[in-house]
Design a protein around this motif. Structure first.
Motif, short mmCIF file in Angstrom:
data_model
loop_
_atom_site.label_atom_id
_atom_site.label_comp_id
_atom_site.label_asym_id
_atom_site.label_seq_id
_atom_site.Cartn_x
_atom_site.Cartn_y
_atom_site.Cartn_z
N VAL A 170 2.36 -12.98 2.54
CA VAL A 170 1.75 -11.88 3.30
C VAL A 170 2.42 -11.79 4.67
CG1 VAL A 170 -0.39 -10.96 4.25
CG2 VAL A 170 -0.43 -12.22 2.10
N GLN A 171 2.98 -10.63 4.96
CA GLN A 171 3.64 -10.43 6.26
C GLN A 171 2.73 -9.78 7.29
OE1 GLN A 171 7.64 -8.79 5.96
NE2 GLN A 171 7.74 -9.31 3.79
N ASN A 172 1.77 -9.00 6.83
CA ASN A 172 0.79 -8.39 7.73
C ASN A 172 -0.59 -8.99 7.41
OD1 ASN A 172 -0.83 -6.74 9.33
ND2 ASN A 172 0.29 -4.86 8.82
N VAL A 173 -0.87 -10.13 8.04
CA VAL A 173 -2.09 -10.88 7.71
C VAL A 173 -3.34 -10.11 8.12
CG1 VAL A 173 -3.33 -13.04 8.08
CG2 VAL A 173 -0.84 -13.05 7.91
N GLY A 174 -3.30 -9.41 9.26
CA GLY A 174 -4.47 -8.65 9.71
C GLY A 174 -4.87 -7.57 8.72
N LEU A 175 -3.89 -6.84 8.22
CA LEU A 175 -4.17 -5.81 7.23
C LEU A 175 -4.70 -6.42 5.94
CD1 LEU A 175 -4.01 -2.85 6.28
CD2 LEU A 175 -1.62 -3.27 5.66
N LEU B 53 -7.05 0.60 -5.37
CA LEU B 53 -6.80 0.80 -3.93
C LEU B 53 -6.60 -0.53 -3.22
CD1 LEU B 53 -9.43 3.60 -3.18
CD2 LEU B 53 -6.95 3.85 -3.16
N LEU B 54 -7.39 -1.54 -3.58
CA LEU B 54 -7.24 -2.86 -2.94
C LEU B 54 -5.87 -3.46 -3.23
CD1 LEU B 54 -10.79 -4.27 -3.76
CD2 LEU B 54 -9.93 -3.67 -1.50
N ILE B 55 -5.41 -3.34 -4.46
CA ILE B 55 -4.10 -3.87 -4.82
C ILE B 55 -2.99 -3.13 -4.07
CG2 ILE B 55 -2.46 -4.12 -6.73
CD1 ILE B 55 -4.82 -4.65 -8.55
N LYS B 56 -3.14 -1.82 -3.92
CA LYS B 56 -2.14 -1.03 -3.21
C LYS B 56 -2.04 -1.45 -1.74
CE LYS B 56 -0.99 3.72 -1.94
NZ LYS B 56 -1.42 5.16 -2.05
N ALA C 276 3.21 -10.62 -8.51
CA ALA C 276 2.40 -11.52 -9.34
C ALA C 276 1.38 -12.26 -8.48
CB ALA C 276 3.30 -12.50 -10.08
N TRP C 277 1.78 -12.69 -7.31
CA TRP C 277 0.86 -13.35 -6.36
C TRP C 277 -0.31 -12.42 -6.05
CZ3 TRP C 277 -1.50 -12.84 -1.71
CH2 TRP C 277 -1.87 -14.01 -1.02
N ASN C 278 -0.01 -11.17 -5.79
CA ASN C 278 -1.03 -10.19 -5.45
C ASN C 278 -1.98 -9.95 -6.63
OD1 ASN C 278 -2.37 -8.25 -3.89
ND2 ASN C 278 -1.02 -6.61 -4.58
N ALA C 279 -1.41 -9.78 -7.82
CA ALA C 279 -2.23 -9.51 -9.00
C ALA C 279 -3.13 -10.68 -9.34
CB ALA C 279 -1.33 -9.17 -10.19
N LEU C 280 -2.59 -11.89 -9.32
CA LEU C 280 -3.39 -13.07 -9.64
C LEU C 280 -4.50 -13.28 -8.61
CD1 LEU C 280 -0.62 -15.57 -10.79
CD2 LEU C 280 -2.36 -14.48 -12.21
N LYS D 259 -0.48 -4.87 -1.44
CA LYS D 259 0.97 -4.80 -1.62
C LYS D 259 1.66 -4.35 -0.34
CE LYS D 259 4.79 -4.83 -4.09
NZ LYS D 259 5.72 -4.21 -3.13
N ASN D 260 1.05 -3.39 0.37
CA ASN D 260 1.61 -2.97 1.66
C ASN D 260 1.58 -4.10 2.68
OD1 ASN D 260 1.99 -0.42 0.58
ND2 ASN D 260 0.12 0.43 1.45
N ALA D 261 0.50 -4.90 2.65
CA ALA D 261 0.41 -6.04 3.57
C ALA D 261 1.46 -7.09 3.23
CB ALA D 261 -0.99 -6.64 3.52
N LEU D 262 1.70 -7.32 1.95
CA LEU D 262 2.73 -8.28 1.54
C LEU D 262 4.12 -7.81 1.96
CD1 LEU D 262 0.39 -9.53 -0.20
CD2 LEU D 262 2.10 -9.93 -1.95
N ASP D 263 4.35 -6.50 1.94
CA ASP D 263 5.66 -5.95 2.31
C ASP D 263 5.83 -5.81 3.82
OD1 ASP D 263 6.28 -5.79 -0.35
OD2 ASP D 263 5.69 -3.68 -0.54
N GLY D 264 4.75 -6.06 4.58
CA GLY D 264 4.85 -5.98 6.03
C GLY D 264 4.80 -4.58 6.59
N LEU D 265 4.24 -3.63 5.84
CA LEU D 265 4.16 -2.26 6.32
C LEU D 265 3.09 -2.14 7.40
CD1 LEU D 265 4.43 -0.27 2.95
CD2 LEU D 265 6.26 -0.96 4.52
#
Length: 213
Positions: free
Chosen positions: A116-121, A168-171, A44-48, A174-180
């Motif tokens: 966000v776990q991967n801030v750079g991404l 693509l931006l949302i995807k 929800a954070w990402n979508a908003l 989401k990867n950055a939020l998950d720390g991938l």
């Protein structure tokens, strides 16, 4: 670009309005979820975040060509090439949207937490999104400025063009939020870069025909 910066500074009400829109939207989201007594979920954070940035981009870029009078456009026609106009507009709008996106990210992290776990991404993805939104909406704004009902036409043309980019931006976010790691989003980032280059090239090639119409 220098002219646009000076014009934006003289008409600071529009810039303050965009900042107020971002701040008030974040605050409304905070009130909505805090009243329920729960933490805002990461999806929800990402979508908003991207919804706020998308509508901020439309409001910010819409005035790019719509605020130019016919007399001023005729003056531009006599002193500069059309490619210089479209590239300057895209560059200025990209910087403006990047600033709004960073302000929105700061407010989100301050008010709603920072998942966000991967801030750079995430920041790199926001940069690509700002460039993509700016290039797409700037060209659409130039097309809409030639029409009678320009605001409606810009909304109708702009949103369908930005849907693939937004997915693509949302995807990637989401990867950055998950720390991938970066490798998990490499193909999506390359696709975003390719889309930005395609839109930029199309704007560079087609805007002179629109300029003479």
């Amino acid at each position: 670009m220098q002219k646009d910066f000076r014009l934006e500074w003289r008409q600071r009400a529009a810039l303050n309005g965009m900042l107020l829109y971002v701040g008030s939207t974040v605050f409304v989201c905070y009130l909505s979820f805090s009243l329920r007594g729960g933490q805002l979920p990461a999806p929800a954070w990402n979508a908003l975040f991207w919804i706020v940035l998308l509508f901020s981009a439309v409001n910010a870029v819409a005035k790019g060509f719509l605020q130019e009078s016919r007399g001023r456009m005729l003056y531009y026609y006599t002193v500069v090439r059309p490619q210089a106009v479209i590239l300057a507009k895209i560059s200025y709008n990209a910087l403006l949207l990047l600033g709004l996106a960073l302000v929105a990210f700061f407010l989100y992290a301050l008010v709603l937490g920072n998942p966000v776990q991967n801030v750079g991404l995430f920041v790199g993805n926001v940069l690509l999104g700002a460039v993509g939104f700016a290039s797409t909406l700037t060209l659409v704004s130039g097309i809409a400025a030639k029409a009678t009902n320009s605001s409606t036409l810009m909304a109708v043309l702009g949103f369908p063009l930005m849907v693939p980019m937004l997915l693509l931006l949302i995807k990637v976010s989401k990867n950055a939020l998950d720390g991938l790691e970066f490798e998990a989003s490499q193909s999506s980032l390359l696709t975003l870069v390719a889309l930005n280059m395609i839109v930029g090239a199309v704007s560079y090639l087609l805007f002179p025909f629109l300029w003479r119409s």
